[in-house]
Design an enzyme around this catalytic site. Structure first.
Site, PDB file in Angstrom:
ATOM      1  N   THR A   1       2.396   2.090  -4.417  1.00 19.44           N
ATOM      2  CA  THR A   1       1.598   1.108  -3.688  1.00 19.44           C
ATOM      3  C   THR A   1       1.933   1.246  -2.215  1.00 19.44           C
ATOM      4  O   THR A   1       3.087   1.428  -1.851  1.00 19.44           O
ATOM      5  CB  THR A   1       1.939  -0.333  -4.133  1.00 19.44           C
ATOM      6  OG1 THR A   1       2.004  -0.381  -5.548  1.00 19.44           O
ATOM      7  CG2 THR A   1       0.908  -1.325  -3.627  1.00 19.44           C
TER       8      THR A   1
ATOM      9  N   THR B   1      -5.772   5.159  -1.754  1.00 17.75           N
ATOM     10  CA  THR B   1      -5.507   6.233  -0.803  1.00 17.75           C
ATOM     11  C   THR B   1      -4.439   7.127  -1.429  1.00 17.75           C
ATOM     12  O   THR B   1      -3.741   6.727  -2.361  1.00 17.75           O
ATOM     13  CB  THR B   1      -5.016   5.714   0.567  1.00 17.75           C
ATOM     14  OG1 THR B   1      -3.709   5.141   0.426  1.00 17.75           O
ATOM     15  CG2 THR B   1      -5.967   4.669   1.137  1.00 17.75           C
TER      16      THR B   1
ATOM     17  N   LEU C   1      -0.108   8.818  -5.084  1.00 15.58           N
ATOM     18  CA  LEU C   1      -1.152   7.807  -5.054  1.00 15.58           C
ATOM     19  C   LEU C   1      -0.592   6.548  -4.400  1.00 15.58           C
ATOM     20  O   LEU C   1       0.505   6.101  -4.734  1.00 15.58           O
ATOM     21  CB  LEU C   1      -1.610   7.506  -6.483  1.00 15.58           C
ATOM     22  CG  LEU C   1      -2.514   6.281  -6.681  1.00 15.58           C
ATOM     23  CD1 LEU C   1      -3.830   6.456  -5.930  1.00 15.58           C
ATOM     24  CD2 LEU C   1      -2.762   6.033  -8.155  1.00 15.58           C
ATOM     25  N   GLU C   2      -1.356   5.980  -3.468  1.00 10.90           N
ATOM     26  CA  GLU C   2      -0.961   4.756  -2.782  1.00 10.90           C
ATOM     27  C   GLU C   2      -2.111   3.757  -2.870  1.00 10.90           C
ATOM     28  O   GLU C   2      -3.042   3.792  -2.073  1.00 10.90           O
ATOM     29  CB  GLU C   2      -0.629   5.048  -1.305  1.00 10.90           C
ATOM     30  CG  GLU C   2       0.544   5.975  -1.080  1.00 10.90           C
ATOM     31  CD  GLU C   2       1.884   5.261  -1.121  1.00 10.90           C
ATOM     32  OE1 GLU C   2       1.906   4.027  -1.339  1.00 10.90           O
ATOM     33  OE2 GLU C   2       2.917   5.934  -0.938  1.00 10.90           O
ATOM     34  N   THR C   3      -2.080   2.873  -3.886  1.00 13.25           N
ATOM     35  CA  THR C   3      -3.079   1.811  -3.924  1.00 13.25           C
ATOM     36  C   THR C   3      -2.720   0.749  -2.890  1.00 13.25           C
ATOM     37  O   THR C   3      -1.551   0.583  -2.543  1.00 13.25           O
ATOM     38  CB  THR C   3      -3.172   1.172  -5.318  1.00 13.25           C
ATOM     39  OG1 THR C   3      -1.896   0.666  -5.683  1.00 13.25           O
ATOM     40  CG2 THR C   3      -3.638   2.202  -6.349  1.00 13.25           C
TER      41      THR C   3
END
Length: 580
Positions: free
Chosen positions: A201, A212, A287-289
């Site tokens: 995150t 992103t 992955l970066e939510t």
């Protein structure tokens, strides 16, 4: 590409619809996240219990323990294989998905539990992909459950970033201080994945995106791998995610206050998970939510991302396998290696960015100006994007490295990471290249339990040294070459030297007593005109030196046979020619 987009939409729609009816159909397979209505993330006990149930119910699934963690609990791996063969094979892609390296960022944990179940129930496992899921890497942090991320919108409770030793595991992939990381390394070398995903995150700015990500830094990958990743895999991944309702942007890493100033590529050096994977020609994605989107949106975004990566691995399995095989063969033959990549600020691209207008207003806390984002004023703009990196150092590999057997901690790291090694069968003298450390800087504060060395400068001398039965000879002629260069060359940013594994060589063990050495030094100057000249030149060039008697004695001492030859001599030696 139309086929790929259609494929994921056909798959995702029934899966996402079906999850709402699980409570009626298969209550034993409802995840804690679903049971809470999207408000809660699973605990460590719930995670492992859930994967255990999938293991018992489906022959295509297997839950295994792969090692211990610093908190004393086991580390698990969940494997899914359509043919029920749970080992890596050269004819299928291995996709490794890592969760909970930062347990306060738990979307991937919940998404992968549902994804694994849905793949098994719908019988949608690809035949040409082994899917390996780490349920939660930082078990220690997952057990330390509470509130710690003030900028994050849910879930109600979650784990902590540090592990039982307060280590950030996503800085541990070279030094491997944590048992968690050691278990991961051993597992990684057994699986030898071609593709890797690490679920996180974000922190930082506000913008419209839920999803992103950043990919492995392309410029350091072998061209066969990076070319496919950047020209085929990423564009198709972005289109598939946009079609599923999750348009993407590069990880929002910006040089000034707001993203409108531009985005900077992330240099994932080997201390990070994707940087570590890249050492072995495995390309990856972090992955970066977005932290401030609601938790269900972030879980759905993670689900869509991981599933899209899986489907691309299925679609392009032959290409991915061939690229990795060619890259491994090329690295085995490679003679020069680039290190210490830095962002090239003269190479500027641009991307379309969906953001919110930013402004400043008086702070209710300080009365000073504060930044805020106005969600009633969304925008779509082209903004600068810098994502080209260039090496700061190029080195020629040796034929082999020699490491005395006393450095067992380093030997254990090399062995765990699949490095082939030989031990000398008898005592022998060998001519080698030895590094002497002329300069380095050490951080004044600890970073992840270490005082990192940077700015390393070395000189090389050819010396003949005794090596002993049991010392290690490490040929540099295989697919682990890049790992060896990045860890054993002291100038590399994440070398074992940088991480303090060899600090004992930086201590001088023998000294002189000035009142005794005065007479010896005087005699040396009388009998050695060259030394006398060196001293005179040093005095003339350095006023402080000329006024420091002890410094002048030390200067002379260092020119004598009495000065220890091992001081600042790096204890990993390069064998430049083939061993006779």
């Amino acid at each position: 590409m139309k086929y790929a987009t259609l494929n994921i939409l056909i798959f995702l729609l029934p899966v996402l619809l079906a999850t709402t009816g699980w409570a009626q159909q298969k209550p034993q397979l409802v995840t804690p996240y679903e049971r809470s209505g999207g408000r809660q993330t699973a605990t460590y006990a719930e995670i492992i219990d859930y994967y255990g149930r999938l293991d018992r119910q489906f022959e295509q699934a297997k839950l295994v323990e792969i090692g211990k963690t610093d908190v004393g609990k086991p580390l698990h791996l969940f494997l899914l294989a359509a043919d029920k063969v749970f080992t890596a094979r050269p004819d299928r892609v291995t996709l490794l998905i890592n969760n909970g390296i930062h347990p306060g960022e738990p979307e991937g944990i919940d998404a992968c539990m549902m994804l694994a179940r849905d793949l098994l129930v719908a019988n949608k496992l690809p035949k040409n992909v082994l899917l390996a899921i780490v349920p939660v890497l930082n078990v220690d942090g997952a057990l330390n459950r509470g509130l710690s991320r003030v900028n994050q919108n849910g879930p109600e409770l979650y784990g902590f970033r540090g592990n039982a030793r307060n280590l950030n595991l996503n800085r541990d992939f070279i030094k491997a201080d944590a048992e968690n990381t050691r278990a991961f390394q051993a597992m990684f070398q057994r699986l030898k994945p071609q593709v890797f995903v690490d679920n996180h995150t974000s922190n930082g700015a506000d913008y419209q995106y839920v999803v992103t990500y950043f990919a492995t830094q392309k410029d350091k990958l072998h061209p066969d791998v990076s070319g496919y990743m950047t020209r085929t895999f990423q564009p198709d991944l972005d289109r598939m995610l946009a079609s599923a309702g999750f348009p993407t942007a590069p990880y929002v890493n910006h040089p000034k206050d707001t993203p409108e100033s531009g985005l900077l590529g992330f240099n994932d050096s080997p201390r990070y998970s994707t940087g570590y994977a890249a050492l072995f020609n495995c390309f990856g994605f972090t992955l970066e939510t977005h932290m401030w989107k609601d938790y269900p949106a972030r879980v759905k975004g993670s689900y869509a991302f991981d599933e899209a990566v899986l489907r691309l691995c299925e679609r392009d399995a032959r290409t991915i396998l061939a690229n990795k095989q060619r890259a491994d063969a090329a690295v085995s033959r490679q003679t020069t290696f680039d290190l210490n990549y830095k962002l090239d600020r003269n190479r500027v691209d641009s991307v379309t960015f969906l953001g919110y207008e930013a402004g400043y207003k008086p702070s209710e806390v300080s009365g000073l100006q504060r930044l805020y984002y106005d969600r009633t004023r969304p925008f779509t703009k082209r903004i600068p994007y810098l994502n080209t990196f260039v090496p700061d150092l190029r080195l020629t590999r040796p034929q082999a490295y020699l490491i005395p057997q006393g450095w067992q901690e380093v030997i254990a790291l090399l062995r765990r990471n699949g490095v082939p090694m030989q031990t000398l069968t008898r005592d022998t003298l060998m001519q080698v290249s030895a590094y002497y450390l002329d300069d380095y800087k050490t951080s004044p504060r600890p970073y992840e339990g270490h005082y990192l060395h940077t700015g390393v400068k070395v000189r090389t001398e050819t010396v003949t040294l005794p090596f002993y039965k049991g010392d290690y000879l490490i040929p540099v002629n295989g697919p682990t070459n890049r790992y060896l260069i990045e860890t054993l060359e002291p100038q590399a940013a994440d070398s074992f030297f940088a991480w303090n594994f060899f600090d004992s060589i930086l201590d001088q063990k023998e000294y002189f007593s000035d009142y005794i050495f005065e007479d010896t030094a005087a005699e040396l100057l009388r009998t050695d005109p060259a030394l006398r000249q060196k001293l005179a030149e040093k005095r003339a060039a350095d006023k402080a030196f000329a006024e420091n008697a002890n410094a002048q004695l030390d200067f002379i001492y260092r020119q004598t046979p009495y000065f220890e030859k091992t001081f600042n001599r790096y204890p990993v030696y390069r064998l430049e020619a083939a061993r006779p």
